[in-house]
Design a protein around this motif. Structure first.
Motif, PDB file in Angstrom:
ATOM      1  N   LEU A  80       3.568 112.392 -20.014  1.00 11.55           N
ATOM      2  CA  LEU A  80       4.374 111.544 -20.897  1.00 11.55           C
ATOM      3  C   LEU A  80       4.341 110.093 -20.445  1.00 11.55           C
ATOM      4  N   PHE A  81       4.285 109.873 -19.136  1.00  9.93           N
ATOM      5  CA  PHE A  81       4.185 108.499 -18.637  1.00  9.93           C
ATOM      6  C   PHE A  81       2.891 107.850 -19.126  1.00  9.93           C
ATOM      7  N   LEU A  82       1.792 108.624 -19.133  1.00  6.59           N
ATOM      8  CA  LEU A  82       0.532 108.121 -19.675  1.00  6.59           C
ATOM      9  C   LEU A  82       0.679 107.783 -21.151  1.00  6.59           C
ATOM     10  N   CYS A  83       1.356 108.645 -21.904  1.00 13.13           N
ATOM     11  CA  CYS A  83       1.508 108.457 -23.346  1.00 13.13           C
ATOM     12  C   CYS A  83       2.396 107.263 -23.686  1.00 13.13           C
ATOM     13  N   PHE A  84       3.321 106.913 -22.795  1.00 10.99           N
ATOM     14  CA  PHE A  84       4.274 105.841 -23.096  1.00 10.99           C
ATOM     15  C   PHE A  84       4.003 104.552 -22.323  1.00 10.99           C
ATOM     16  N   SER A  85       2.953 104.537 -21.489  1.00  8.07           N
ATOM     17  CA  SER A  85       2.615 103.317 -20.742  1.00  8.07           C
ATOM     18  C   SER A  85       1.233 102.775 -21.121  1.00  8.07           C
ATOM     19  N   GLY A  86       0.338 103.662 -21.556  1.00 12.70           N
ATOM     20  CA  GLY A  86      -1.027 103.229 -21.884  1.00 12.70           C
ATOM     21  C   GLY A  86      -1.936 103.106 -20.685  1.00 12.70           C
ATOM     22  N   LEU A  87      -1.440 103.471 -19.483  1.00 12.28           N
ATOM     23  CA  LEU A  87      -2.272 103.375 -18.286  1.00 12.28           C
ATOM     24  C   LEU A  87      -3.288 104.518 -18.244  1.00 12.28           C
ATOM     25  N   THR A  99      -6.306 113.809 -19.667  1.00  8.73           N
ATOM     26  CA  THR A  99      -5.552 112.653 -19.162  1.00  8.73           C
ATOM     27  C   THR A  99      -5.712 111.435 -20.066  1.00  8.73           C
ATOM     28  N   HIS A 100      -6.937 111.215 -20.578  1.00 10.75           N
ATOM     29  CA  HIS A 100      -7.168 109.999 -21.373  1.00 10.75           C
ATOM     30  C   HIS A 100      -6.511 110.085 -22.743  1.00 10.75           C
ATOM     31  N   THR A 101      -6.113 111.313 -23.155  1.00 11.47           N
ATOM     32  CA  THR A 101      -5.384 111.457 -24.414  1.00 11.47           C
ATOM     33  C   THR A 101      -4.082 110.665 -24.362  1.00 11.47           C
ATOM     34  N   GLY A 102      -3.476 110.585 -23.184  1.00 10.19           N
ATOM     35  CA  GLY A 102      -2.239 109.823 -23.059  1.00 10.19           C
ATOM     36  C   GLY A 102      -2.440 108.367 -23.427  1.00 10.19           C
ATOM     37  N   ARG A 103      -3.489 107.755 -22.918  1.00 14.80           N
ATOM     38  CA  ARG A 103      -3.775 106.339 -23.217  1.00 14.80           C
ATOM     39  C   ARG A 103      -4.064 106.157 -24.705  1.00 14.80           C
ATOM     40  N   ARG A 104      -4.846 107.084 -25.262  1.00 16.35           N
ATOM     41  CA  ARG A 104      -5.153 106.986 -26.702  1.00 16.35           C
ATOM     42  C   ARG A 104      -3.893 107.154 -27.542  1.00 16.35           C
ATOM     43  N   THR A 105      -3.025 108.059 -27.124  1.00 19.39           N
ATOM     44  CA  THR A 105      -1.775 108.276 -27.844  1.00 19.39           C
ATOM     45  C   THR A 105      -0.933 107.010 -27.851  1.00 19.39           C
ATOM     46  N   PRO A 150     -11.646 101.535 -33.299  1.00 18.59           N
ATOM     47  CA  PRO A 150     -11.379 102.926 -33.708  1.00 18.59           C
ATOM     48  C   PRO A 150      -9.890 103.243 -33.785  1.00 18.59           C
ATOM     49  N   TYR A 151      -9.098 102.676 -32.890  1.00 20.42           N
ATOM     50  CA  TYR A 151      -7.662 102.916 -32.894  1.00 20.42           C
ATOM     51  C   TYR A 151      -6.996 102.211 -34.073  1.00 20.42           C
ATOM     52  N   ILE A 152      -7.474 101.005 -34.386  1.00 16.19           N
ATOM     53  CA  ILE A 152      -6.926 100.260 -35.521  1.00 16.19           C
ATOM     54  C   ILE A 152      -7.184 101.012 -36.816  1.00 16.19           C
ATOM     55  N   ASP A 153      -8.379 101.590 -36.943  1.00 20.81           N
ATOM     56  CA  ASP A 153      -8.711 102.359 -38.151  1.00 20.81           C
ATOM     57  C   ASP A 153      -7.774 103.554 -38.299  1.00 20.81           C
TER      58      ASP A 153
END
Length: 453
Positions: free
Chosen positions: A289-296, A399-405, A434-437
């Motif tokens: 969740l920290f990954l999902c809410f920080s973008g790190l 793990t990288h799903t958190g940053r994408r989320t 890709p994220y903007i789309d």
């Protein structure tokens, strides 16, 4: 005659606590290497700029030496070494290491102490380094100069293994368009893939062995690593075969699929209650969740120290790029950091740490029991063959799903891309597109909710 050589400054720690650093000149030529002491030193590694190989402006040493004086001395030393090689070029002679040291010492008046590499007992004509020797030199120089991460070293080591398996005695002259085409065919049709061994209790139906051949997207990445090495070798005179520069095989690929969690899926994970057998997943959930809410990235969260937690936010020095970012708090990151504030971790870490492999495995289990089961179609190509695979979403989360989320949700909230980029450390809009789309499509779908009014 042109003598191909390379001179670079390196730091060597010394002293009781290894907190002082000598600056040495490393010279490589014709497979030979010489290390020379410059007589210069610094008392802090932070004072050194490894990319420019200079002392950072503002440095003042314990003996009153400044960045300007040290850099001036280093510039003079490098110039004298270049002039030494020009002398041997002028007399059309390939020198031995002792001859280079002697002429160099003569030019400097013998004031610089020498630490040459051991010389062979018999004077022999230097032998040009082979392909894989040059590859090792490439990894050593670029790895040290550019501060490669462990992941980058592993990718380059894998590239070396692939080349060795393809042709053990390969040379630069071998890399014609025809040979490069066969190398692509080898990676696609013959390369054996090794899946990590797991404990019997952790295996599932997807574990397999004896897989053969890479997909086009992976082959394309490996060709990029090979071009990187060949450009380096060409610039330094080891390679004169330029066939690789015009070699651009058609490798059909699909746009990389962005796997992220929706707001509802995040709620499912947040609201999970663990039984005794899954209690180990609670800190895994917190880190995810920290990954999902920080973008790190996972590497940056693993490197986050308690001392990085500031009043206005938490600071992170990006492991991948070296950029420093400040990320303000939100309710989720605040609560997670507070939960572990008083718990001591090794290296004064702010949160529990896991290897990337272990965390990926446990995140999949976390999402599985949370019911993240939507079917995802993954399309790829192997040669001209289109491969369609359908997986429950939890199998594709890592793990990288958190940053994408974080990125997708931030953009869908209407936060400006340039603000999101300051948090994530992206430096161009191409990586964000890709994220903007995706965010635009989410906003378009949300507008249809007004149709129910």
């Amino acid at each position: 005659m042109k003598i191909k050589h390379n001179s670079a400054f390196r730091l060597f720690a010394y002293g009781k606590d290894k907190d002082k650093y000598q600056i040495r000149l490393r010279v490589t030529f014709n497979g030979q290497r010489i290390d020379l002491s410059t007589g210069c030193q610094i008392s802090s590694i932070d004072a050194w700029n490894p990319e420019l190989e200079v002392v950072r402006s503002g440095y003042s040493g314990p003996r009153g030496e400044t960045a300007t004086s040290i850099n001036g001395e280093l510039h003079n030393i490098k110039d004298q070494m270049d002039t030494t090689f020009k002398y041997f070029e002028a007399i059309d002679k390939i020198p031995t290491p002792s001859e280079v040291i002697g002429k160099y010492k003569e030019r400097l008046g013998g004031t610089i102490p020498q630490r040459p590499a051991p010389e062979p007992k018999k004077e022999m004509k230097p032998k040009a380094p082979g392909f894989f020797e040059v590859f090792d030199m490439f990894m050593e120089e670029c790895g040290e100069k550019n501060s490669w991460t462990d992941a980058t070293f592993e990718k380059m080591k894998a590239m070396r293994v692939d080349l060795k398996a393809f042709k053990g005695n390969v040379s630069f002259d071998d890399l014609t368009e025809s040979t490069l085409t066969r190398f692509v065919a080898y990676m696609r049709d013959s390369k054996k893939l090794h899946t990590p061994r797991r404990k019997k209790s952790e295996r599932n139906g997807d574990d397999s062995s004896g897989l053969i051949g890479l997909k086009n997207s992976t082959i394309d990445k490996k060709l990029g690593y090979l071009r990187w090495f060949l450009n380096w070798a060409t610039d330094r005179g080891y390679n004169t075969n330029l066939a690789y520069r015009s070699f651009h095989p058609t490798l059909k690929k699909t746009q990389k699929q962005v796997i992220y969690l929706t707001k509802e899926e995040i709620r499912k994970i947040r609201n999970l209650e663990f039984d005794r057998s899954h209690a180990y997943l609670e800190p895994v959930r917190d880190v995810f969740l920290f990954l999902c809410f920080s973008g790190l990235r996972h590497s940056d969260v693993s490197n986050l120290k308690k001392g990085d937690i500031k009043q206005q936010g938490f600071e992170s020095v990006n492991i991948k790029t070296g950029d420093r970012v400040l990320i303000e708090y939100n309710n989720t990151t605040t609560a997670i950091l507070a939960k572990y504030k008083e718990i001591p971790f090794k290296n004064n870490n702010a949160l529990p740490t896991y290897t990337n492999q272990a965390l990926n495995r446990d995140i999949k289990e976390l999402c599985r029991i949370a019911g993240i089961n939507d079917e995802i179609l993954v399309v790829s190509f192997k040669g001209s063959e289109r491969i369609e695979e359908r997986h429950p979403k939890w199998k594709l989360v890592g793990t990288h799903t958190g940053r994408r989320t974080f990125i997708v949700n931030a953009l869908s909230f209407g936060i400006a891309p340039n603000v999101v980029m300051k948090w994530t450390g992206h430096n161009d809009y191409k990586a964000m597109q890709p994220y903007i789309d995706i965010a635009d499509s989410i906003k378009a779908e949300s507008m249809t909710k007004f149709n129910d009014l």
